[in-house]
Design a protein around this motif. Structure first.
Motif, PDB file in Angstrom:
ATOM      1  N   UNK A 231       0.860  -1.176   0.000  1.00  0.00           N
ATOM      2  CA  UNK A 231       0.000   0.000   0.000  1.00  0.00           C
ATOM      3  C   UNK A 231       0.901   1.233   0.000  1.00  0.00           C
ATOM      4  N   UNK A 232       0.395   2.298  -0.618  1.00  0.00           N
ATOM      5  CA  UNK A 232       1.090   3.583  -0.567  1.00  0.00           C
ATOM      6  C   UNK A 232       0.339   4.434   0.435  1.00  0.00           C
ATOM      7  N   UNK A 233       1.000   4.774   1.529  1.00  0.00           N
ATOM      8  CA  UNK A 233       0.355   5.526   2.609  1.00  0.00           C
ATOM      9  C   UNK A 233       1.129   6.819   2.810  1.00  0.00           C
ATOM     10  N   UNK A 234       0.438   7.934   2.705  1.00  0.00           N
ATOM     11  CA  UNK A 234       1.194   9.182   2.786  1.00  0.00           C
ATOM     12  C   UNK A 234       0.369  10.379   3.183  1.00  0.00           C
ATOM     13  N   UNK A 235       1.027  11.517   3.119  1.00  0.00           N
ATOM     14  CA  UNK A 235       0.459  12.781   3.564  1.00  0.00           C
ATOM     15  C   UNK A 235       0.771  13.846   2.519  1.00  0.00           C
ATOM     16  N   UNK A 236      -0.200  14.717   2.283  1.00  0.00           N
ATOM     17  CA  UNK A 236       0.025  15.910   1.476  1.00  0.00           C
ATOM     18  C   UNK A 236      -0.247  17.110   2.368  1.00  0.00           C
ATOM     19  N   UNK A 237       0.658  18.067   2.377  1.00  0.00           N
ATOM     20  CA  UNK A 237       0.438  19.243   3.225  1.00  0.00           C
ATOM     21  C   UNK A 237       0.921  20.493   2.490  1.00  0.00           C
ATOM     22  N   UNK A 238       0.116  21.535   2.521  1.00  0.00           N
ATOM     23  CA  UNK A 238       0.447  22.775   1.822  1.00  0.00           C
ATOM     24  C   UNK A 238       1.720  23.377   2.397  1.00  0.00           C
ATOM     25  N   UNK A 239       2.621  23.801   1.507  1.00  0.00           N
ATOM     26  CA  UNK A 239       3.883  24.380   2.003  1.00  0.00           C
ATOM     27  C   UNK A 239       3.616  25.665   2.773  1.00  0.00           C
ATOM     28  N   UNK A 240       2.727  26.470   2.224  1.00  0.00           N
ATOM     29  CA  UNK A 240       2.397  27.726   2.869  1.00  0.00           C
ATOM     30  C   UNK A 240       1.760  27.463   4.243  1.00  0.00           C
ATOM     31  N   UNK A 241       0.926  26.440   4.294  1.00  0.00           N
ATOM     32  CA  UNK A 241       0.253  26.095   5.560  1.00  0.00           C
ATOM     33  C   UNK A 241       1.270  25.667   6.617  1.00  0.00           C
ATOM     34  N   UNK A 242       2.269  24.906   6.207  1.00  0.00           N
ATOM     35  CA  UNK A 242       3.290  24.461   7.169  1.00  0.00           C
ATOM     36  C   UNK A 242       4.003  25.651   7.774  1.00  0.00           C
ATOM     37  N   UNK A 243       4.272  26.636   6.932  1.00  0.00           N
ATOM     38  CA  UNK A 243       5.025  27.788   7.420  1.00  0.00           C
ATOM     39  C   UNK A 243       4.130  28.762   8.171  1.00  0.00           C
ATOM     40  N   UNK A 244       2.914  28.959   7.663  1.00  0.00           N
ATOM     41  CA  UNK A 244       2.002  29.909   8.295  1.00  0.00           C
ATOM     42  C   UNK A 244       1.598  29.425   9.672  1.00  0.00           C
ATOM     43  N   UNK A 245       1.625  28.123   9.813  1.00  0.00           N
ATOM     44  CA  UNK A 245       1.153  27.519  11.036  1.00  0.00           C
ATOM     45  C   UNK A 245       1.902  28.035  12.267  1.00  0.00           C
TER      46      UNK A 245
END
Lengths: 429, 91
Positions: A231-245
């Motif tokens: 299985x391919x198990x992963x995460x997608x996360x916005x780059x801007x969101x990571x930094x803005x967070x």
């Protein structure tokens, strides 16, 4: 300087699709791929929607080394300690030709590279292009190390980072606001275990998307695709969101936490992690698609920003293959007319505007803005799970009537000014 | 499973030269958020004892996230040379 009719930079799906069309029509084409083999540098979630591209190269898709046709679609809303999953199991997903398949890129891309070779195209692996050569305002070839090779047309299919297109002035540098980080583990599991866990008939597959606590409320989500024996198990996360967070959550920890959740753990139990991979994903939508052609070149695939995250459907590889196909057709028309200028190649962008590629991106114009709604990735998934928790709860005392319980949840989490505001934004989706 | 163990599963062909070079002056004086420390999915960035940014480029997955997120553009970032870098067997 050595010269060929067409150089394709990048042996991914866009580049190979272009090369296959060109070689099949007898054009001279050379694909330069920096990996040791096609697919060596490529990462997908991944699932390929074949329905949109079945008409292009129909002979290919019957024998392509796909993993599993997707027979079940699952969307999971994650709150703290409670998940709610919606599942579609439909004949229509797999009856007749299946609409989509899970894929593993090193297998798929190498196979397509072989097909290009069978048509007479040349695929050169282990060759990184360092520069697009410009002369009098037009792209005239490439430089790879000491070698320069000229071409009537260069198909720039270098991928999302645009390390060649940007310095050559063909497209903008990728911006964090329009890009997400995707990363995953490939986890090996026996075929029978996969089929048992996702209730699949032998050979069939499932695709599962996760929204909510998986990204700790940041724009993005989790994904799970069943391959033949992994299985391919992963995460997608916005780059801007990571930094803005501002909380500075280390991106790689999201997946590890996700796997440890009691709701997820049984899905991966007994599996063996076999590979860890990551890639940037263009998510700017139609507004960020650059001009797709010019004197002596066309842009295709991720390099052209052709991908679409519409929350429940995530697409890119079908756009890549379609753009490669149309690039080849346009190049062949340019060759017939003896005109490789922008005017001669303009039919490429026109064909994409006429096709599902730019039409679907246009339809989804509002998505990137909607994705900025922070409630989408925390409050709503949590609220959905709370609502279902309430509905299914039987406590020690008297239980309120079902409709009353549900209504209370709706009032608590959805009848708010912010929800109405979001619904107003959502009308354009 | 820790991140080093995950990277240990991948096939890397190591070059002698780094493909990511940090402009220390820019990094130290212009950058305010040090996003590379937490956005990199391979966790390759760290501060050394002298608080200088370092990158363990050998384990790079070539995703480009650090380059895109580096606001002061302190990174000279290229793909590894021909025949080097990560070679995915599946993905």
């Amino acid at each position: 300087m050595e010269k060929v009719e067409c150089i394709v930079v990048g042996g991914g799906l866009a580049g190979l699709s272009a090369a296959y069309g060109l070689a099949g029509a007898g054009a001279e084409v050379m694909v330069l791929e920096r990996g040791d083999y096609a697919g060596a540098k490529n990462v997908t979630g991944g699932r390929l929607y074949v329905s949109p591209i079945r008409g292009f190269y129909p002979e290919l898709w019957e024998e392509a080394p796909f993993e599993r046709p997707v027979a079940r679609e699952l969307i999971t809303m994650m709150g703290d300690g409670a998940h709610t999953t919606f599942e579609l199991a439909s004949d229509h997903l797999v009856a007749g030709p299946p609409q989509s398949y899970t894929v593993v890129r090193a297998r798929l891309d190498q196979w397509l590279a072989e097909k290009v070779g069978e048509k007479g195209g040349m695929v050169v692996p282990g060759m990184k292009v360092d520069e697009l050569l410009r002369k009098d305002g037009r792209i005239v070839g490439i430089r790879a190390g000491e070698d320069e090779i000229g071409a009537d047309v260069v198909v720039v299919a270098e991928g999302v980072l645009r390390l060649l297109a940007e310095p050559a002035g063909l497209a903008a540098r990728p911006d964090e606001k329009d890009h997400a980080l995707g990363y995953k583990e490939v986890i090996e599991l026996p075929a029978g275990v996969i089929e048992d866990r996702w209730n699949l008939n032998p050979g069939e597959g499932a695709a599962q998307l996760f929204l909510g606590t998986v990204t700790d409320g940041m724009m993005g989500g989790g994904f799970l695709y069943t391959n033949k024996e992994s299985i391919s198990l992963g995460v997608v996360v916005g780059m801007h969101a990571m930094k803005a967070d501002g909380r500075e959550i280390e991106s790689h920890q999201l997946l590890e936490r996700f796997k440890e959740l009691p709701q997820i753990k049984p899905l991966v139990a007994g599996g063996t992690v076999a590979e860890y991979s990551a890639h940037a994903i263009p998510e700017g939508g139609i507004a960020k698609v650059p001009r797709l052609y010019g004197d002596g070149y066309v842009l295709a695939g991720d390099a052209a920003g052709l991908s679409l995250n519409a929350l429940v459907t995530v697409r890119g590889m079908d756009f890549a293959i379609a753009s490669g196909y149309h690039a080849a057709q346009a190049m062949l028309r340019a060759k017939a007319a003896g005109d490789f200028s922008a005017a001669g190649l303009a039919s490429y962008e026109a064909a994409l505007r006429d096709s599902f590629v730019l039409k679907d991106l246009e339809t989804a114009r509002a998505y990137p803005q909607f994705m900025e709604v922070p409630r989408l990735f925390r409050q709503y998934p949590t609220a959905v799970s709370r609502l279902f928790e309430d509905v299914f709860t039987v406590g020690p005392g008297p239980t309120p009537p079902l409709v009353k319980k549900a209504w209370r949840g709706v009032k608590r989490d959805f009848l708010r000014p912010s929800t109405l505001q979001d619904a107003w934004l959502a009308r354009k989706l | 499973m820790n991140i080093d163990a995950k990277l240990g599963l991948d096939v890397f062909k190591l070059d002698k030269e780094p493909h990511i070079v940090i402009a220390q002056e820019v990094c130290a004086t212009v950058c305010t958020n040090r996003a590379c420390l937490y956005v990199c999915p391979a966790d390759l960035y760290e501060l050394d004892d002298a608080k200088r940014m370092t990158v363990n480029w050998e384990g790079c997955l070539e995703c480009g996230t650090c380059m895109i997120c580096c606001e002061p553009r302190a990174l000279t970032w290229s793909y590894p040379r021909s025949q080097f870098g990560v070679q995915y067997r599946m993905s």
